[in-house]
Design a protein around this motif. Structure first.
Motif, PDB file in Angstrom:
ATOM      1  N   GLU A 138       0.836  -1.209   0.000  1.00 53.67           N
ATOM      2  CA  GLU A 138       0.000   0.000   0.000  1.00 53.67           C
ATOM      3  C   GLU A 138       0.872   1.261   0.000  1.00 53.67           C
ATOM      4  O   GLU A 138       0.578   2.234  -0.696  1.00 53.67           O
ATOM      5  CB  GLU A 138      -0.904  -0.026   1.235  1.00 53.67           C
ATOM      6  CG  GLU A 138      -1.912   1.080   1.312  1.00 53.67           C
ATOM      7  CD  GLU A 138      -2.765   0.986   2.577  1.00 53.67           C
ATOM      8  OE1 GLU A 138      -3.104   2.060   3.113  1.00 53.67           O
ATOM      9  OE2 GLU A 138      -3.087  -0.130   3.023  1.00 53.67           O
ATOM     10  N   VAL A 139       1.953   1.233   0.777  1.00 54.12           N
ATOM     11  CA  VAL A 139       2.877   2.378   0.825  1.00 54.12           C
ATOM     12  C   VAL A 139       3.485   2.607  -0.556  1.00 54.12           C
ATOM     13  O   VAL A 139       3.532   3.740  -1.046  1.00 54.12           O
ATOM     14  CB  VAL A 139       3.981   2.159   1.885  1.00 54.12           C
ATOM     15  CG1 VAL A 139       5.052   3.236   1.784  1.00 54.12           C
ATOM     16  CG2 VAL A 139       3.377   2.131   3.279  1.00 54.12           C
ATOM     17  N   LEU A 140       3.942   1.534  -1.209  1.00 53.16           N
ATOM     18  CA  LEU A 140       4.537   1.660  -2.546  1.00 53.16           C
ATOM     19  C   LEU A 140       3.515   2.202  -3.545  1.00 53.16           C
ATOM     20  O   LEU A 140       3.850   3.083  -4.353  1.00 53.16           O
ATOM     21  CB  LEU A 140       5.089   0.314  -3.019  1.00 53.16           C
ATOM     22  CG  LEU A 140       5.708   0.320  -4.418  1.00 53.16           C
ATOM     23  CD1 LEU A 140       6.915   1.259  -4.489  1.00 53.16           C
ATOM     24  CD2 LEU A 140       6.100  -1.096  -4.835  1.00 53.16           C
ATOM     25  N   ALA A 141       2.298   1.719  -3.502  1.00 50.91           N
ATOM     26  CA  ALA A 141       1.260   2.207  -4.419  1.00 50.91           C
ATOM     27  C   ALA A 141       1.047   3.705  -4.228  1.00 50.91           C
ATOM     28  O   ALA A 141       0.962   4.464  -5.204  1.00 50.91           O
ATOM     29  CB  ALA A 141      -0.047   1.443  -4.207  1.00 50.91           C
ATOM     30  N   ARG A 142       0.984   4.149  -2.958  1.00 51.34           N
ATOM     31  CA  ARG A 142       0.818   5.581  -2.690  1.00 51.34           C
ATOM     32  C   ARG A 142       2.017   6.366  -3.199  1.00 51.34           C
ATOM     33  O   ARG A 142       1.868   7.419  -3.817  1.00 51.34           O
ATOM     34  CB  ARG A 142       0.610   5.815  -1.194  1.00 51.34           C
ATOM     35  CG  ARG A 142       0.263   7.269  -0.881  1.00 51.34           C
ATOM     36  CD  ARG A 142       0.186   7.559   0.604  1.00 51.34           C
ATOM     37  NE  ARG A 142       1.523   7.570   1.165  1.00 51.34           N
ATOM     38  CZ  ARG A 142       1.943   6.812   2.172  1.00 51.34           C
ATOM     39  NH1 ARG A 142       1.135   5.971   2.754  1.00 51.34           N
ATOM     40  NH2 ARG A 142       3.178   6.910   2.607  1.00 51.34           N
ATOM     41  N   GLN A 143       3.226   5.853  -2.978  1.00 49.20           N
ATOM     42  CA  GLN A 143       4.425   6.545  -3.441  1.00 49.20           C
ATOM     43  C   GLN A 143       4.444   6.635  -4.963  1.00 49.20           C
ATOM     44  O   GLN A 143       4.830   7.669  -5.519  1.00 49.20           O
ATOM     45  CB  GLN A 143       5.684   5.836  -2.927  1.00 49.20           C
ATOM     46  CG  GLN A 143       5.898   6.038  -1.444  1.00 49.20           C
ATOM     47  CD  GLN A 143       7.092   5.257  -0.913  1.00 49.20           C
ATOM     48  OE1 GLN A 143       7.503   4.240  -1.461  1.00 49.20           O
ATOM     49  NE2 GLN A 143       7.660   5.756   0.180  1.00 49.20           N
ATOM     50  N   ASN A 144       4.023   5.590  -5.650  1.00 47.68           N
ATOM     51  CA  ASN A 144       3.977   5.627  -7.108  1.00 47.68           C
ATOM     52  C   ASN A 144       2.958   6.640  -7.606  1.00 47.68           C
ATOM     53  O   ASN A 144       3.196   7.333  -8.594  1.00 47.68           O
ATOM     54  CB  ASN A 144       3.689   4.236  -7.681  1.00 47.68           C
ATOM     55  CG  ASN A 144       4.908   3.343  -7.661  1.00 47.68           C
ATOM     56  OD1 ASN A 144       6.051   3.817  -7.672  1.00 47.68           O
ATOM     57  ND2 ASN A 144       4.685   2.047  -7.604  1.00 47.68           N
ATOM     58  N   GLU A 145       1.835   6.763  -6.919  1.00 42.32           N
ATOM     59  CA  GLU A 145       0.820   7.755  -7.293  1.00 42.32           C
ATOM     60  C   GLU A 145       1.328   9.178  -7.082  1.00 42.32           C
ATOM     61  O   GLU A 145       1.010  10.067  -7.853  1.00 42.32           O
ATOM     62  CB  GLU A 145      -0.454   7.548  -6.466  1.00 42.32           C
ATOM     63  CG  GLU A 145      -1.241   6.330  -6.838  1.00 42.32           C
ATOM     64  CD  GLU A 145      -2.395   6.059  -5.877  1.00 42.32           C
ATOM     65  OE1 GLU A 145      -2.719   6.928  -5.041  1.00 42.32           O
ATOM     66  OE2 GLU A 145      -2.977   4.956  -5.960  1.00 42.32           O
ATOM     67  N   GLU A 146       2.122   9.386  -6.026  1.00 40.84           N
ATOM     68  CA  GLU A 146       2.612  10.727  -5.685  1.00 40.84           C
ATOM     69  C   GLU A 146       3.744  11.211  -6.587  1.00 40.84           C
ATOM     70  O   GLU A 146       3.957  12.411  -6.722  1.00 40.84           O
ATOM     71  CB  GLU A 146       3.139  10.738  -4.244  1.00 40.84           C
ATOM     72  CG  GLU A 146       2.091  10.554  -3.188  1.00 40.84           C
ATOM     73  CD  GLU A 146       2.715  10.350  -1.803  1.00 40.84           C
ATOM     74  OE1 GLU A 146       1.961  10.441  -0.828  1.00 40.84           O
ATOM     75  OE2 GLU A 146       3.930  10.107  -1.707  1.00 40.84           O
ATOM     76  N   THR A 147       4.486  10.283  -7.193  1.00 42.41           N
ATOM     77  CA  THR A 147       5.663  10.657  -7.973  1.00 42.41           C
ATOM     78  C   THR A 147       5.290  11.634  -9.076  1.00 42.41           C
ATOM     79  O   THR A 147       4.390  11.395  -9.865  1.00 42.41           O
ATOM     80  CB  THR A 147       6.340   9.408  -8.580  1.00 42.41           C
ATOM     81  OG1 THR A 147       6.736   8.554  -7.501  1.00 42.41           O
ATOM     82  CG2 THR A 147       7.564   9.784  -9.396  1.00 42.41           C
ATOM     83  N   GLY A 148       5.999  12.758  -9.092  1.00 43.20           N
ATOM     84  CA  GLY A 148       5.792  13.771 -10.115  1.00 43.20           C
ATOM     85  C   GLY A 148       4.637  14.715  -9.827  1.00 43.20           C
ATOM     86  O   GLY A 148       4.391  15.646 -10.576  1.00 43.20           O
ATOM     87  N   GLY A 150       3.018  17.564  -7.517  1.00 42.20           N
ATOM     88  CA  GLY A 150       3.415  18.563  -6.527  1.00 42.20           C
ATOM     89  C   GLY A 150       4.919  18.592  -6.353  1.00 42.20           C
ATOM     90  O   GLY A 150       5.671  18.720  -7.305  1.00 42.20           O
ATOM     91  N   ASN A 151       5.345  18.413  -5.139  1.00 43.46           N
ATOM     92  CA  ASN A 151       6.747  18.562  -4.790  1.00 43.46           C
ATOM     93  C   ASN A 151       7.450  17.215  -4.610  1.00 43.46           C
ATOM     94  O   ASN A 151       8.564  17.155  -4.125  1.00 43.46           O
ATOM     95  CB  ASN A 151       6.833  19.384  -3.494  1.00 43.46           C
ATOM     96  CG  ASN A 151       8.053  20.256  -3.448  1.00 43.46           C
ATOM     97  OD1 ASN A 151       8.838  20.310  -4.393  1.00 43.46           O
ATOM     98  ND2 ASN A 151       8.248  20.921  -2.333  1.00 43.46           N
ATOM     99  N   VAL A 152       6.783  16.108  -4.963  1.00 45.57           N
ATOM    100  CA  VAL A 152       7.383  14.781  -4.847  1.00 45.57           C
ATOM    101  C   VAL A 152       8.091  14.463  -6.158  1.00 45.57           C
ATOM    102  O   VAL A 152       7.499  13.948  -7.102  1.00 45.57           O
ATOM    103  CB  VAL A 152       6.328  13.702  -4.501  1.00 45.57           C
ATOM    104  CG1 VAL A 152       6.986  12.329  -4.409  1.00 45.57           C
ATOM    105  CG2 VAL A 152       5.628  14.048  -3.206  1.00 45.57           C
ATOM    106  N   ILE A 153       9.371  14.846  -6.194  1.00 49.32           N
ATOM    107  CA  ILE A 153      10.158  14.645  -7.412  1.00 49.32           C
ATOM    108  C   ILE A 153      11.551  14.153  -7.060  1.00 49.32           C
ATOM    109  O   ILE A 153      12.039  14.354  -5.953  1.00 49.32           O
ATOM    110  CB  ILE A 153      10.243  15.938  -8.257  1.00 49.32           C
ATOM    111  CG1 ILE A 153      10.779  17.094  -7.428  1.00 49.32           C
ATOM    112  CG2 ILE A 153       8.900  16.289  -8.846  1.00 49.32           C
ATOM    113  CD1 ILE A 153      10.942  18.388  -8.199  1.00 49.32           C
ATOM    114  N   ASP A 154      12.157  13.520  -8.044  1.00 45.53           N
ATOM    115  CA  ASP A 154      13.501  12.982  -7.858  1.00 45.53           C
ATOM    116  C   ASP A 154      14.508  14.114  -7.711  1.00 45.53           C
ATOM    117  O   ASP A 154      14.336  15.194  -8.282  1.00 45.53           O
ATOM    118  CB  ASP A 154      13.890  12.117  -9.057  1.00 45.53           C
ATOM    119  CG  ASP A 154      13.038  10.860  -9.174  1.00 45.53           C
ATOM    120  OD1 ASP A 154      12.419  10.470  -8.171  1.00 45.53           O
ATOM    121  OD2 ASP A 154      13.002  10.278 -10.271  1.00 45.53           O
TER     122      ASP A 154
END
Length: 188
Positions: A138-148, A150-154
């Protein structure tokens, strides 16, 4: 003496904690500061103090207190081991360390999701770090959704004094060796 902060960036089960622990073993006078450890402590002993929604302010307060103590009352190099995927938060933390005379290194874990999913499936890691999620999947799924969003960027070149990107497990020992060499040499 130059002090260094090494900050990991990456998704759950990408190898950040393992990397941080191995780096700590090989670096003289270094300490790992890991928010998952703080979350597990709080969830074990102070769960009633957790906010039902919104930011996990108690976890952040514990982490900030530990970091402030390490910066102000020790001469340790710091290995900041948590996801650090939010660019604004990363920049704020890096600015704090820079203003306190630290040289900074970011280590971005960019492993394939297939490998991360395999690690999650085989994981025996404690779930006591969770406040809202119930599984690492579930954590990974949320992180994948957040990528790119707002401010969640590499991270990119220029955010820190040095950036390493790990795309394969085989690169870990080499990156650790390079960082230890930089710290021992006192320069980036």
């Amino acid at each position: 003496m130059n002090r260094f902060v090494i900050m990991t960036v990456g998704k759950t089960h990408s190898g950040k904690s393992t990397f941080a622990d191995k780096l700590e073993e090989q670096m003289e006078n270094a300490v790992v500061i890991d928010q998952d450890r703080h979350a597990e402590f709080i969830n074990t002993y102070y769960r009633k103090l957790l906010a039902k929604e919104g930011p996990n302010t108690i976890k952040y307060a514990v982490s900030k207190t530990i970091v402030d103590h390490a910066v102000g009352h020790t001469d340790c190099h710091l290995i900041i081991c948590n996801s650090n995927r939010n660019k604004g938060g990363r920049e704020e933390l890096l600015d704090y360390f820079k203003s306190n005379g630290f040289k900074s290194i970011l280590v971005h874990f960019e492993l394939p999701d297939e490998l991360i999913q395999e690690r999650i499936a085989a994981s025996t890691r404690s779930k006591r770090i969770f406040r809202n999620a119930t599984t690492f999947k579930e954590v990974l799924a949320r992180q994948n959704e957040e990528t790119g969003i707002g401010n969640v960027i590499d991270p990119d070149e220029g955010e820190a004094d040095r950036l390493f990107v790990i795309r394969d497990e085989a690169e870990v020992e080499n990156v650790i060796g390079k960082i230890v060499g930089m710290v021992e040499g006192g320069a980036i």
